[in-house]
Design a protein around this motif. Structure first.
Motif, PDB file in Angstrom:
ATOM      1  N   ARG A 204      39.059  54.113  63.540  1.00 50.87           N
ATOM      2  CA  ARG A 204      40.059  54.929  62.853  1.00 50.87           C
ATOM      3  C   ARG A 204      40.137  54.551  61.376  1.00 50.87           C
ATOM      4  O   ARG A 204      40.250  55.417  60.512  1.00 50.87           O
ATOM      5  CB  ARG A 204      41.431  54.754  63.487  1.00 50.87           C
ATOM      6  CG  ARG A 204      42.475  55.541  62.727  1.00 50.87           C
ATOM      7  CD  ARG A 204      43.850  55.424  63.297  1.00 50.87           C
ATOM      8  NE  ARG A 204      44.728  56.276  62.529  1.00 50.87           N
ATOM      9  CZ  ARG A 204      45.857  55.864  62.004  1.00 50.87           C
ATOM     10  NH1 ARG A 204      46.237  54.624  62.177  1.00 50.87           N
ATOM     11  NH2 ARG A 204      46.603  56.682  61.314  1.00 50.87           N
ATOM     12  N   CYS A 205      40.081  53.263  61.076  1.00 49.02           N
ATOM     13  CA  CYS A 205      40.117  52.822  59.681  1.00 49.02           C
ATOM     14  C   CYS A 205      38.943  53.390  58.893  1.00 49.02           C
ATOM     15  O   CYS A 205      39.111  53.835  57.751  1.00 49.02           O
ATOM     16  CB  CYS A 205      40.114  51.303  59.610  1.00 49.02           C
ATOM     17  SG  CYS A 205      41.646  50.543  60.141  1.00 49.02           S
TER      18      CYS A 205
ATOM     19  N   GLU B  99      39.614  57.144  58.391  1.00 48.69           N
ATOM     20  CA  GLU B  99      40.669  57.363  57.396  1.00 48.69           C
ATOM     21  C   GLU B  99      40.144  57.096  55.989  1.00 48.69           C
ATOM     22  O   GLU B  99      40.490  57.796  55.047  1.00 48.69           O
ATOM     23  CB  GLU B  99      41.884  56.475  57.686  1.00 48.69           C
ATOM     24  CG  GLU B  99      42.654  56.857  58.915  1.00 48.69           C
ATOM     25  CD  GLU B  99      43.523  58.091  58.736  1.00 48.69           C
ATOM     26  OE1 GLU B  99      43.694  58.563  57.610  1.00 48.69           O
ATOM     27  OE2 GLU B  99      44.034  58.572  59.762  1.00 48.69           O
ATOM     28  N   TYR B 100      39.303  56.068  55.843  1.00 54.40           N
ATOM     29  CA  TYR B 100      38.712  55.817  54.521  1.00 54.40           C
ATOM     30  C   TYR B 100      37.835  56.989  54.100  1.00 54.40           C
ATOM     31  O   TYR B 100      37.825  57.373  52.930  1.00 54.40           O
ATOM     32  CB  TYR B 100      37.897  54.523  54.512  1.00 54.40           C
ATOM     33  CG  TYR B 100      37.215  54.322  53.192  1.00 54.40           C
ATOM     34  CD1 TYR B 100      37.937  53.871  52.096  1.00 54.40           C
ATOM     35  CD2 TYR B 100      35.876  54.628  53.020  1.00 54.40           C
ATOM     36  CE1 TYR B 100      37.334  53.723  50.862  1.00 54.40           C
ATOM     37  CE2 TYR B 100      35.264  54.483  51.790  1.00 54.40           C
ATOM     38  CZ  TYR B 100      35.991  54.027  50.716  1.00 54.40           C
ATOM     39  OH  TYR B 100      35.398  53.899  49.488  1.00 54.40           O
TER      40      TYR B 100
ATOM     41  N   TRP C 134      40.485  59.728  52.933  1.00 55.40           N
ATOM     42  CA  TRP C 134      41.383  59.436  51.809  1.00 55.40           C
ATOM     43  C   TRP C 134      40.748  58.625  50.695  1.00 55.40           C
ATOM     44  O   TRP C 134      41.282  58.572  49.595  1.00 55.40           O
ATOM     45  CB  TRP C 134      42.631  58.721  52.318  1.00 55.40           C
ATOM     46  CG  TRP C 134      43.384  59.520  53.316  1.00 55.40           C
ATOM     47  CD1 TRP C 134      43.483  59.274  54.653  1.00 55.40           C
ATOM     48  CD2 TRP C 134      44.121  60.724  53.084  1.00 55.40           C
ATOM     49  NE1 TRP C 134      44.243  60.244  55.255  1.00 55.40           N
ATOM     50  CE2 TRP C 134      44.654  61.148  54.315  1.00 55.40           C
ATOM     51  CE3 TRP C 134      44.385  61.484  51.945  1.00 55.40           C
ATOM     52  CZ2 TRP C 134      45.424  62.286  54.444  1.00 55.40           C
ATOM     53  CZ3 TRP C 134      45.161  62.619  52.078  1.00 55.40           C
ATOM     54  CH2 TRP C 134      45.668  63.010  53.306  1.00 55.40           C
TER      55      TRP C 134
ATOM     56  N   TRP D 223      42.293  51.064  53.693  1.00 51.89           N
ATOM     57  CA  TRP D 223      41.786  51.284  55.052  1.00 51.89           C
ATOM     58  C   TRP D 223      40.656  50.309  55.379  1.00 51.89           C
ATOM     59  O   TRP D 223      40.552  49.825  56.501  1.00 51.89           O
ATOM     60  CB  TRP D 223      41.320  52.720  55.228  1.00 51.89           C
ATOM     61  CG  TRP D 223      42.467  53.659  55.279  1.00 51.89           C
ATOM     62  CD1 TRP D 223      42.855  54.532  54.305  1.00 51.89           C
ATOM     63  CD2 TRP D 223      43.417  53.789  56.336  1.00 51.89           C
ATOM     64  NE1 TRP D 223      43.987  55.192  54.705  1.00 51.89           N
ATOM     65  CE2 TRP D 223      44.354  54.766  55.940  1.00 51.89           C
ATOM     66  CE3 TRP D 223      43.568  53.182  57.567  1.00 51.89           C
ATOM     67  CZ2 TRP D 223      45.416  55.148  56.746  1.00 51.89           C
ATOM     68  CZ3 TRP D 223      44.619  53.551  58.369  1.00 51.89           C
ATOM     69  CH2 TRP D 223      45.536  54.519  57.964  1.00 51.89           C
TER      70      TRP D 223
END
Length: 86
Positions: free
Chosen positions: A4-5, A8-9, A12, A17
């Motif tokens: 997920r990190c 997300e990076y 965004w 992240w």
């Protein structure tokens, strides 16, 4: 959560992240050695996403520092044994 990190990076483009990824990976390694085999995958994806900016000295120091902070959990049991009532 590590995946997920990375996702997300990708959306965004915020370094926080990747810092979360470093901390959670360090914590995860203390709990389960299976995460060790996923590290090359995570690093390859980070190189693909971040590119040359990955070699930024400030970023690398923060990333490694957070990863090592997560690995400090290895000291929890020896310290508990030393200072515990046993």
């Amino acid at each position: 959560y590590c995946l997920r990190c990375l996702l997300e990076y990708r959306v965004w483009r915020e370094d926080r992240w990747l810092w979360r990824l470093a901390l959670v990976s360090g914590l995860g390694l203390t709990n389960n050695w299976a995460l060790f085999w996923y590290l090359p995958f995570f690093l390859a994806v980070m190189v693909a996403l971040k590119g040359r900016a990955l070699l930024d000295r400030r970023f690398l120091l923060q990333f490694m520092g957070l990863g090592l902070t997560g690995l400090l959990l290895y000291l929890a049991l020896p310290l508990a044994a030393k200072f515990g009532t046993g």
